[in-house]
Motif scaffolding. Structure first.
Motif, short mmCIF file in Angstrom:
data_model
loop_
_atom_site.label_atom_id
_atom_site.label_comp_id
_atom_site.label_asym_id
_atom_site.label_seq_id
_atom_site.Cartn_x
_atom_site.Cartn_y
_atom_site.Cartn_z
N MET A 1 13.72 10.93 -4.65
CA MET A 1 12.79 10.02 -4.85
C MET A 1 11.63 10.70 -5.66
O MET A 1 11.03 11.81 -5.18
N LYS A 2 10.92 9.91 -6.68
CA LYS A 2 9.90 10.32 -7.11
C LYS A 2 8.83 10.45 -6.41
O LYS A 2 8.33 9.32 -5.77
N ARG A 3 7.76 11.28 -6.52
CA ARG A 3 6.66 11.28 -5.63
C ARG A 3 5.62 11.41 -6.76
O ARG A 3 5.13 11.46 -7.61
N VAL A 4 4.68 10.20 -6.24
CA VAL A 4 3.42 9.78 -7.27
C VAL A 4 2.17 9.99 -6.36
O VAL A 4 1.89 9.49 -5.29
N PHE A 5 1.28 10.74 -7.02
CA PHE A 5 -0.01 10.65 -6.86
C PHE A 5 -1.00 9.73 -7.40
O PHE A 5 -0.95 9.56 -8.55
N VAL A 6 -1.63 8.76 -6.48
CA VAL A 6 -2.63 7.78 -6.97
C VAL A 6 -3.96 8.34 -6.78
O VAL A 6 -4.21 9.00 -5.74
N ASP A 7 -4.67 8.33 -7.86
CA ASP A 7 -6.40 8.93 -7.97
C ASP A 7 -7.14 7.82 -7.27
O ASP A 7 -6.76 6.71 -6.94
N ALA A 8 -8.38 8.28 -7.16
CA ALA A 8 -9.38 7.43 -6.66
C ALA A 8 -9.37 5.85 -7.17
O ALA A 8 -9.68 5.03 -6.44
#
Length: 103
Positions: A1-8
């Motif tokens: 599964m793709k891991r996605v970092f969402v910024d502020a």
């Protein structure tokens, strides 16, 4: 599964329903809710989002509810010296493109 970092900015777009990006941000979080991607955000983003929500005159309860909901959808990560140093030497770009399917 793709891991996605969402910024502020993405967190704030979601919690404050900021247009014109809100519909796309909502789709990203929907993908996370459906288990298509795994979402992460900086623990610092939670404080920043809380502050922005407060400046927009949201009630304390709405701020609490928004941050609580976000923490159910997105895993907060710790930002410490090693994380900052890794980010400074990373070859990754500041953002990624995610193909957002229709629901």
């Amino acid at each position: 599964m793709k891991r996605v970092f969402v910024d502020a900015n993405i967190v704030i777009d979601l919690l404050c329903e900021r247009y014109p990006r809100f519909p796309k941000v909502l789709r990203i979080f929907s993908m996370g809710d459906l288990g298509q991607i795994e979402l992460f955000c900086s623990s610092l983003s939670l404080g920043t989002a809380s502050y922005i929500m407060e400046t927009r005159k949201l009630s304390t309860q709405d701020i609490f509810d928004g941050i609580s909901l976000l923490c159910k959808m997105c895993t907060p990560t710790i930002v410490d010296e090693s994380v900052v140093n890794s980010a400074l030497t990373s070859v990754l770009s500041d953002h990624i493109d995610i193909k957002i399917g229709k629901y």
